[in-house]
Design a protein around this motif. Structure first.
Motif, PDB file in Angstrom:
ATOM      1  N   GLY A 256       0.810  -1.284  -0.098  1.00 29.20           N
ATOM      2  CA  GLY A 256      -0.031   0.066   0.078  1.00 29.20           C
ATOM      3  C   GLY A 256       0.913   1.054   0.048  1.00 29.20           C
ATOM      4  O   GLY A 256       0.599   2.208  -0.831  1.00 29.20           O
ATOM      5  N   LEU A 257       2.005   1.380   0.798  1.00 28.22           N
ATOM      6  CA  LEU A 257       2.768   2.349   1.092  1.00 28.22           C
ATOM      7  C   LEU A 257       3.894   2.704  -0.073  1.00 28.22           C
ATOM      8  O   LEU A 257       3.780   3.723  -0.877  1.00 28.22           O
ATOM      9  CB  LEU A 257       3.547   2.405   2.283  1.00 28.22           C
ATOM     10  N   PHE A 258       4.387   1.687  -0.224  1.00 32.79           N
ATOM     11  CA  PHE A 258       5.437   1.475  -1.508  1.00 32.79           C
ATOM     12  C   PHE A 258       5.208   1.187  -2.777  1.00 32.79           C
ATOM     13  O   PHE A 258       5.739   1.764  -3.871  1.00 32.79           O
ATOM     14  CB  PHE A 258       6.577   0.660  -1.020  1.00 32.79           C
ATOM     15  N   GLY A 259       4.127   0.285  -3.091  1.00 28.09           N
ATOM     16  CA  GLY A 259       3.730   0.191  -4.282  1.00 28.09           C
ATOM     17  C   GLY A 259       2.494   0.987  -4.871  1.00 28.09           C
ATOM     18  O   GLY A 259       2.784   1.686  -5.836  1.00 28.09           O
ATOM     19  N   CYS A 260       1.412   0.810  -4.421  1.00 28.07           N
ATOM     20  CA  CYS A 260       0.311   1.543  -4.650  1.00 28.07           C
ATOM     21  C   CYS A 260       0.317   3.074  -4.721  1.00 28.07           C
ATOM     22  O   CYS A 260       0.025   3.800  -5.435  1.00 28.07           O
ATOM     23  CB  CYS A 260      -1.139   1.029  -3.943  1.00 28.07           C
ATOM     24  N   CYS A 261       0.905   3.490  -3.704  1.00 33.81           N
ATOM     25  CA  CYS A 261       1.144   4.870  -3.260  1.00 33.81           C
ATOM     26  C   CYS A 261       2.254   5.541  -3.900  1.00 33.81           C
ATOM     27  O   CYS A 261       2.319   6.312  -4.982  1.00 33.81           O
ATOM     28  CB  CYS A 261       1.317   5.355  -1.643  1.00 33.81           C
ATOM     29  N   LEU A 262       3.611   5.010  -3.496  1.00 33.96           N
ATOM     30  CA  LEU A 262       4.816   5.788  -4.043  1.00 33.96           C
ATOM     31  C   LEU A 262       5.034   5.230  -5.384  1.00 33.96           C
ATOM     32  O   LEU A 262       5.385   6.111  -6.366  1.00 33.96           O
ATOM     33  CB  LEU A 262       5.950   5.214  -3.183  1.00 33.96           C
ATOM     34  N   ASN A 263       4.851   4.209  -5.589  1.00 36.90           N
ATOM     35  CA  ASN A 263       5.189   3.639  -7.116  1.00 36.90           C
ATOM     36  C   ASN A 263       4.358   4.222  -7.853  1.00 36.90           C
ATOM     37  O   ASN A 263       4.812   4.803  -9.249  1.00 36.90           O
ATOM     38  CB  ASN A 263       5.065   1.963  -7.220  1.00 36.90           C
ATOM     39  N   ASN A 264       2.885   4.237  -8.033  1.00 40.26           N
ATOM     40  CA  ASN A 264       2.087   4.884  -8.798  1.00 40.26           C
ATOM     41  C   ASN A 264       2.348   6.272  -9.032  1.00 40.26           C
ATOM     42  O   ASN A 264       2.251   7.039 -10.123  1.00 40.26           O
ATOM     43  CB  ASN A 264       0.584   4.556  -8.335  1.00 40.26           C
ATOM     44  N   THR A 265       2.727   6.991  -7.878  1.00 45.73           N
ATOM     45  CA  THR A 265       3.117   8.414  -8.009  1.00 45.73           C
ATOM     46  C   THR A 265       4.345   8.720  -8.814  1.00 45.73           C
ATOM     47  O   THR A 265       4.291   9.607  -9.735  1.00 45.73           O
ATOM     48  CB  THR A 265       3.208   9.148  -6.560  1.00 45.73           C
ATOM     49  N   VAL A 266       5.111   7.806  -8.752  1.00 42.45           N
ATOM     50  CA  VAL A 266       6.614   7.922  -9.343  1.00 42.45           C
ATOM     51  C   VAL A 266       6.162   7.695 -10.815  1.00 42.45           C
ATOM     52  O   VAL A 266       6.737   8.360 -11.693  1.00 42.45           O
ATOM     53  CB  VAL A 266       7.357   6.993  -8.866  1.00 42.45           C
ATOM     54  N   HIS A 267       5.263   7.020 -11.286  1.00 46.20           N
ATOM     55  CA  HIS A 267       5.224   6.185 -12.763  1.00 46.20           C
ATOM     56  C   HIS A 267       4.324   7.309 -13.346  1.00 46.20           C
ATOM     57  O   HIS A 267       4.400   7.749 -14.331  1.00 46.20           O
ATOM     58  CB  HIS A 267       4.397   5.009 -12.829  1.00 46.20           C
ATOM     59  N   THR A 268       3.465   7.985 -12.414  1.00 44.45           N
ATOM     60  CA  THR A 268       2.538   8.984 -13.052  1.00 44.45           C
ATOM     61  C   THR A 268       3.553  10.150 -13.413  1.00 44.45           C
ATOM     62  O   THR A 268       3.101  10.713 -14.356  1.00 44.45           O
ATOM     63  CB  THR A 268       1.401   9.397 -12.003  1.00 44.45           C
ATOM     64  N   TRP A 269       4.100  10.707 -12.482  1.00 45.25           N
ATOM     65  CA  TRP A 269       5.251  11.841 -12.710  1.00 45.25           C
ATOM     66  C   TRP A 269       6.107  11.648 -13.953  1.00 45.25           C
ATOM     67  O   TRP A 269       6.222  12.247 -14.742  1.00 45.25           O
ATOM     68  CB  TRP A 269       6.108  12.094 -11.498  1.00 45.25           C
ATOM     69  N   ALA A 270       6.684  10.282 -14.054  1.00 46.07           N
ATOM     70  CA  ALA A 270       7.722   9.968 -15.183  1.00 46.07           C
ATOM     71  C   ALA A 270       6.907   9.844 -16.496  1.00 46.07           C
ATOM     72  O   ALA A 270       7.428  10.338 -17.539  1.00 46.07           O
ATOM     73  CB  ALA A 270       8.144   8.618 -14.633  1.00 46.07           C
ATOM     74  N   LEU A 271       5.739   9.356 -16.332  1.00 47.97           N
ATOM     75  CA  LEU A 271       4.649   9.462 -17.592  1.00 47.97           C
ATOM     76  C   LEU A 271       4.535  10.860 -18.099  1.00 47.97           C
ATOM     77  O   LEU A 271       4.451  11.153 -19.370  1.00 47.97           O
ATOM     78  CB  LEU A 271       3.549   8.646 -17.204  1.00 47.97           C
ATOM     79  N   HIS A 272       4.149  11.511 -16.945  1.00 40.75           N
ATOM     80  CA  HIS A 272       4.086  12.957 -17.599  1.00 40.75           C
ATOM     81  C   HIS A 272       5.082  13.826 -18.041  1.00 40.75           C
ATOM     82  O   HIS A 272       5.084  14.571 -18.937  1.00 40.75           O
ATOM     83  CB  HIS A 272       3.534  13.953 -16.169  1.00 40.75           C
ATOM     84  N   LEU A 273       6.369  13.483 -17.507  1.00 37.83           N
ATOM     85  CA  LEU A 273       7.643  14.127 -17.878  1.00 37.83           C
ATOM     86  C   LEU A 273       8.179  13.583 -19.211  1.00 37.83           C
ATOM     87  O   LEU A 273       8.613  14.208 -19.932  1.00 37.83           O
ATOM     88  CB  LEU A 273       8.555  14.006 -16.661  1.00 37.83           C
TER      89      LEU A 273
END
Length: 357
Positions: A256-273
């Motif tokens: 929940g903390l490192f996968g669904c939260c952190l991982n999805n946030t990082v991938h969303t940021w990288a997709l945008h960038l």
């Protein structure tokens, strides 16, 4: 310029490599928890609910920190669609890991760049000119990657290396049937067909609503709700919903903390960038990490088919990346042509300017 280079090139590379290591670790922890009897349907509900709870303040912070367009029904509808894709891919992925192993999941995840390339062509995010070497390399690499996935799926081969952890885990591995291995491969392949679609839909959402934390919050919330409906239909109201303070609870909180939260946030940021294709290119790194962790901690039996298939997939992947880099280089050269025109081509413009004066 140095700060911009670090933000746009160095930082995405570093965090995406880190996230691949985290994902493999979470898959290994999940596999160990399911071997103790945890339901993967309930796991998805709780993990995404924890992530949504952590990101609950995100919409208020995003609105205050930047000027954003209104959160319209159209954007919420697309996020709900993203949640449907994400929940389907997660359930299929965890089902596949439950039937097979995290090592196989990482091997088949190498298909992500190939599937991303195919979908990018369908959605006109990538172009193919078969007379160009770069396009030929991308097409050939895609075919080779898919071939490698079929090798991993349908050819298990003799064991190459067997670790010696606890006897229970090893017995579980030795008694797993080849039918489960193939069934797990089918579920994992379906997952990694949906993951590139998730990348593309997420990229489109970020163009309309560039607030990573807010989008990930609503995404996690929608996945948790959809997964809860599926879990109620499959598990009912049995005792599997009760999670005791053991390995299952640790797996849920970490995911929940490192996968669904952190991982999805990082991938969303990288997709945008950087776009979907850049994010997809890091998936082949997971196979080496998964093999080591699976053999050391889960007692996975490393089979010849997994090694051969992973090698074929990696060759196909890097062929696609070579074609992609060559295409970008040629585009950069073409865009730089007007800046280096011969002086003779500029004379008519100079003459016309003198005439006007």
């Amino acid at each position: 310029m140095a700060e911009r280079y670090c933000y746009r090139d160095v930082l995405p590379f570093a965090v995406l490599v880190t996230m691949e290591c985290v994902n493999v670790g979470l898959n290994t922890l999940f596999k160990a928890a399911t071997m103790k009897g945890m339901s993967y349907h309930v796991f998805v509900v709780y993990a995404y609910a924890i992530a949504a709870l952590v990101l609950l303040p995100a919409p208020f912070i995003s609105y205050r920190s930047r000027v954003l367009p209104p959160l319209s029904f159209s954007i919420l509808y697309k996020i709900a669609l993203l949640g449907l894709i994400g929940s389907s891919s997660q359930i299929m992925g965890y089902t596949g890991i439950n039937y097979s192993s995290p090592t196989l999941a990482s091997a088949i995840s190498n298909l992500t760049p190939a599937f991303t390339f195919i979908l990018a062509i369908i959605f006109r995010m990538e172009t193919v000119a078969l007379r160009r070497t770069s396009s030929q390399a991308k097409v050939l690499g895609t075919i080779v990657s898919i071939t490698g996935a079929f090798v991993v799926t349908f050819y298990k081969g003799p064991p190459m290396f067997i670790a010696s952890p606890s006897s229970d885990l090893l017995d579980h591995r030795l008694h797993s049937s080849n039918h489960n291995w193939v069934l797990g491969s089918i579920f994992l392949t379906a997952e990694y067909i949906l993951v590139p679609l998730w990348y593309i839909v997420q990229t489109q959402i970020m163009k309309e609503y560039p607030a990573e934390l807010t989008v990930v919050f609503f995404y996690n919330l929608s996945v948790s709700v959809i997964a809860a409906v599926v879990a109620l239909l499959t598990e009912g109201t049995s005792s599997v919903w009760i999670v005791r303070p053991n390995l299952a609870l640790a797996s849920i909180f970490c995911s929940g903390l490192f996968g669904c939260c952190l991982n999805n946030t990082v991938h969303t940021w990288a997709l945008h960038l950087k776009g979907p294709f850049f994010v997809a290119m890091f998936k082949p790194l997971s196979i080496a990490i998964a093999v080591g962790m699976g053999v050391m901690f889960l007692g996975d039996i490393l089979h010849l088919g997994s090694l051969i298939g992973a090698a074929i997939i990696s060759i196909g992947f890097y062929t696609v990346m070579w074609g992609k880099s060559k295409e970008e280089l040629s585009q950069d050269c073409d865009s730089g042509i007007p800046e280096h025109r011969p002086s003779s081509e500029k004379v008519p413009l100079l003459k016309s300017y003198k005439n006007e004066v």
